[in-house]
Enzyme design. Structure first.
Site, PDB file in Angstrom:
ATOM      1  N   PHE A 203       0.837  -1.202   0.000  1.00 29.68           N
ATOM      2  CA  PHE A 203       0.000   0.000   0.000  1.00 29.68           C
ATOM      3  C   PHE A 203       0.871   1.250   0.000  1.00 29.68           C
ATOM      4  O   PHE A 203       1.861   1.329   0.734  1.00 29.68           O
ATOM      5  CB  PHE A 203      -0.831   0.084   1.286  1.00 29.68           C
ATOM      6  CG  PHE A 203      -1.784  -1.029   1.520  1.00 29.68           C
ATOM      7  CD1 PHE A 203      -1.364  -2.185   2.184  1.00 29.68           C
ATOM      8  CD2 PHE A 203      -3.099  -0.930   1.135  1.00 29.68           C
ATOM      9  CE1 PHE A 203      -2.245  -3.219   2.429  1.00 29.68           C
ATOM     10  CE2 PHE A 203      -4.001  -1.961   1.391  1.00 29.68           C
ATOM     11  CZ  PHE A 203      -3.578  -3.110   2.036  1.00 29.68           C
ATOM     12  N   ASP A 204       0.457   2.243  -0.756  1.00 33.21           N
ATOM     13  CA  ASP A 204       0.987   3.589  -0.580  1.00 33.21           C
ATOM     14  C   ASP A 204       0.320   4.133   0.687  1.00 33.21           C
ATOM     15  O   ASP A 204      -0.698   3.591   1.141  1.00 33.21           O
ATOM     16  CB  ASP A 204       0.620   4.423  -1.814  1.00 33.21           C
ATOM     17  CG  ASP A 204       0.937   5.897  -1.637  1.00 33.21           C
ATOM     18  OD1 ASP A 204       0.180   6.736  -2.142  1.00 33.21           O
ATOM     19  OD2 ASP A 204       1.964   6.220  -0.968  1.00 33.21           O
ATOM     20  N   GLY A 205       0.877   5.203   1.259  1.00 35.07           N
ATOM     21  CA  GLY A 205       0.318   5.733   2.493  1.00 35.07           C
ATOM     22  C   GLY A 205      -0.732   6.805   2.260  1.00 35.07           C
ATOM     23  O   GLY A 205      -1.938   6.558   2.390  1.00 35.07           O
ATOM     24  N   PHE A 320      -1.192  -0.843  -4.228  1.00 35.99           N
ATOM     25  CA  PHE A 320      -2.177   0.237  -4.330  1.00 35.99           C
ATOM     26  C   PHE A 320      -1.510   1.603  -4.212  1.00 35.99           C
ATOM     27  O   PHE A 320      -0.777   1.851  -3.249  1.00 35.99           O
ATOM     28  CB  PHE A 320      -3.202   0.143  -3.193  1.00 35.99           C
ATOM     29  CG  PHE A 320      -4.038  -1.098  -3.200  1.00 35.99           C
ATOM     30  CD1 PHE A 320      -3.751  -2.143  -2.323  1.00 35.99           C
ATOM     31  CD2 PHE A 320      -5.107  -1.234  -4.063  1.00 35.99           C
ATOM     32  CE1 PHE A 320      -4.524  -3.295  -2.319  1.00 35.99           C
ATOM     33  CE2 PHE A 320      -5.885  -2.379  -4.065  1.00 35.99           C
ATOM     34  CZ  PHE A 320      -5.593  -3.420  -3.192  1.00 35.99           C
TER      35      PHE A 320
END
Lengths: 365, 284
Positions: A203-205, A320
């Protein structure tokens, strides 16, 4: 973001219980002993579109160039030819692996992944889709073929935790309805390099797990202001982003393995891959996760370096990110990337504000 | 003994060629209303209202394409009401401009006979018990689906959904259910249900084929509630074999059906065996 599952999973009415009992009876009576799908309110439901599950590029071309009637006829004529694997296929196989492990450890639990096929394809195309699912022996028992209608309403009806599609408009609509969703992009033949024993999700943050509040600061006031702001508000948790609930659902399943002493052998691994830097703005992110009671297995702070090479090493089944720039970078190096069309990042490309075109009358398929 | 009244305001269909559908008057007009003796204002709309409007849309489109079309819906309103209500029913139908060909007034006990003697292809009611009773007597029947919000149900398109758990299950599969808590009566019911659905499905298939894939005023669907994907695929193929190429398909495999039905919003729900689920408790 709205809660997808009912707050009290035990509160089902008698009609539903009867349907459930009948389903259980049906599956128990089958000679093949295939596992029956879990009760939706306990499961982590992942809805995939037909074009993410299977490679339908050639068929899509027929649809676009020759129209829906020719397309449906073509699909019917080729009904017994299995479709090729699509971009979400490795993810689906990985989810199935996790389910097998969960069933071994918890034979009576309904807390499993439930994979639903959600497509606005015409039902006659469904026969080919089901034949293809059979060919690959995928555990997908639930589907919605809406014959042209938008599948968005059905996502809620199936209590969907994550929706994956190739159609950015549908994904945007789902996110606006509070459902975690992402648009998947093909990346070439990578599946033979992916782990077949461990599901890896990256995941991106900002604007994925977290809201886009900090990203707005970067875009509108620049990096220096961003760093100062994040330092000042280090102890204030960020607001939730569209994929937070999905990370939470993964965490719940992970803890089931930990409870059985399988932490070292856990078939789910999560990664945070963020442009933030560990030295400064990273702290707020970790503290936010902690305040939510969520764990992430590996947090990778790139301090602005490109994400592609790192993702290449990780080899997630899905990554993502909200910014197309990062999606493209990931794709170039063979990562299966999924775009989350949320927040301020949609109005910018490579740091520049995008001119919004007038909305054309769009073909809704 | 029934009294059959033709509706002078509606062009009579060729009953031998038409899809004769009998609808209970309690579904078309709200029966809850307090019956005031001598009242003359039109009855309130019932749950089947949008269904009636949707049928009209289909008929109109068929006639636009071919003014000599005979495969049209031909609606008989079936009423068990007292005689003093008869003229009010007829007047209300006229008031709303409903496409009702004939009014059939009879006693409740004679309803089944009336249905049988009028070559009714489908009897529709919002009451599951009435549907079951008719099916048991060999009268093809289906449920008029009652949505949670009747105002939301579409009037522009007629939606007919067939349930497919029994249609798509092989003899062997149905036999296998014996050990799972289904009674002999239920299993026998499943077998007969399969046969009763076929004729209406064939008619719907023929009517559906008059229109293209897109923009059709008639939308057909298939839903399996408790079976696996292969039963759904089998049901799709069976319907196809009967000439019905459904537009939508839903395989629930035990997921709750109300949220899905509330979205699909069918007018007609052809239960092939689902109603036999009443009283099923499974293995405890």
């Amino acid at each position: 973001m709205s809660e997808i599952k009912p707050t009290d999973p035990a509160a089902t009415n008698t009609g539903e219980e009867k349907d459930w009992a009948a389903a259980k009876a049906f599956f128990d009576s089958l000679k093949t002993r295939k596992p029956r799908p879990p009760k939706p309110q306990y499961a982590v439901t992942i809805a995939v579109s037909s074009r993410t599950l299977f490679n339908m590029v050639a068929e899509r071309k027929i649809y676009e160039e020759e129209g829906v009637e020719k397309y449906v006829t073509f699909q019917q004529e080729h009904e017994n030819e299995p479709l090729m694997q699509g971009v979400a296929f490795p993810l689906v196989k990985a989810l199935m692996t996790v389910n097998s492990r969960l069933r071994q450890l918890y034979p009576d639990s309904e807390e499993l992944f439930d994979i639903v096929l959600m497509t606005n394809n015409h039902a006659q195309v469904g026969v080919r889709l089901i034949n293809s699912i059979n060919h690959y022996d995928l555990t997908i028992e639930r589907f919605c073929m809406t014959g042209g209608q938008s599948p968005i309403g059905y996502l809620k009806a199936y209590m969907t935790n994550l929706y994956l599609s190739k159609d950015g408009e549908k994904v945007t609509e789902a996110i606006e309805e509070g459902i975690a969703a992402a648009t998947m992009f093909a990346s070439g033949d990578v599946e033979n390099q992916l782990s077949d024993t461990q599901l890896k999700v990256a995941f991106d943050g900002d604007a994925v797990l977290f809201s886009d509040e900090s990203e707005i600061i970067v875009k509108q006031h620049g990096l220096d202001t961003f760093f100062e702001h994040e330092k000042e508000f280090e102890n204030k948790p960020l607001a939730q982003g569209p994929l937070k609930c999905f990370l939470e659902a993964l965490g719940k399943l992970q803890r089931k393995f930990y409870a059985k002493n399988e932490r070292m052998n856990c078939p789910i691994r999560t990664y945070l891959v963020t442009a933030r830097s560990a030295a400064s703005s990273g702290a707020r992110v970790l503290k936010t996760l902690r305040s939510w009671g969520l764990e992430i297995d590996e947090a990778l702070f790139l301090a602005g370096a490109p994400k592609g090479p790192l993702l290449q090493k990780i080899r997630p089944h899905i990554f993502f990110d909200d910014q197309m720039f990062h999606i493209e970078g990931a794709k170039e190096l063979g990562t299966i990337a999924a775009h989350v069309p949320y927040g301020i990042g949609q109005k910018y490309h490579k740091g520049k504000l995008i001119e919004q075109p007038d909305k054309d009358v769009k073909d809704k398929k | 003994m029934d009294s059959m009244v033709r509706n002078p305001d509606v062009k009579q269909r060729d009953a031998a060629q038409a899809v004769v559908v009998a609808v209970s008057s309690d579904a078309i007009f709200d029966p809850e209303v307090e019956q005031v003796h001598g009242a003359t204002e039109p009855l309130r709309k019932g749950d089947a209202f949008s269904f009636m409007k949707a049928i009209q849309v289909v008929n109109e489109r068929l006639l636009t394409m071919n003014s000599d079309e005979t495969l049209l819906f031909d609606v008989i309103l079936l009423s068990n009401d007292s005689e003093e209500k008869h003229s009010r029913i007829i007047a209300s139908a006229k008031h709303y401009g409903l496409d009702i060909g004939r009014f059939c007034f009879c006693n409740k006990e004679d309803s089944i006979e009336s249905l049988q003697s009028n070559n009714v292809k489908l009897f529709l009611s919002t009451d599951t018990n009435d549907v079951c009773k008719a099916l048991q007597k060999g009268v093809p029947a289906a449920l008029l689906y009652r949505p949670t919000d009747p105002h939301h149900q579409t009037e522009d398109q007629l939606k007919v959904v067939f349930s497919g758990d029994v249609i798509g299950s092989s003899e062997e599969m149905l036999h296998g259910l014996r050990e799972q808590g289904f009674t002999e009566t239920q299993l026998q019911g499943f077998k007969t249900a399969k046969g009763s659905v076929k004729e209406f499905a064939v008619l719907m298939g023929e009517m559906r084929r008059r229109f293209g894939l897109e923009g059709s005023p008639l939308c057909t669907g298939l839903m399996t509630v408790w079976s696996s994907r292969n039963v759904c695929a089998s049901a799709l193929k069976t319907l196809r074999g009967w000439g019905l190429l459904v537009d939508e398909a839903f395989c629930l495999a035990g997921a709750p059906r109300s949220p899905i039905l509330n979205l699909v919003q069918p007018h007609i729900l052809c239960l092939d065996g689902l109603y036999h689920m009443e009283g099923f408790t499974g293995m405890s």
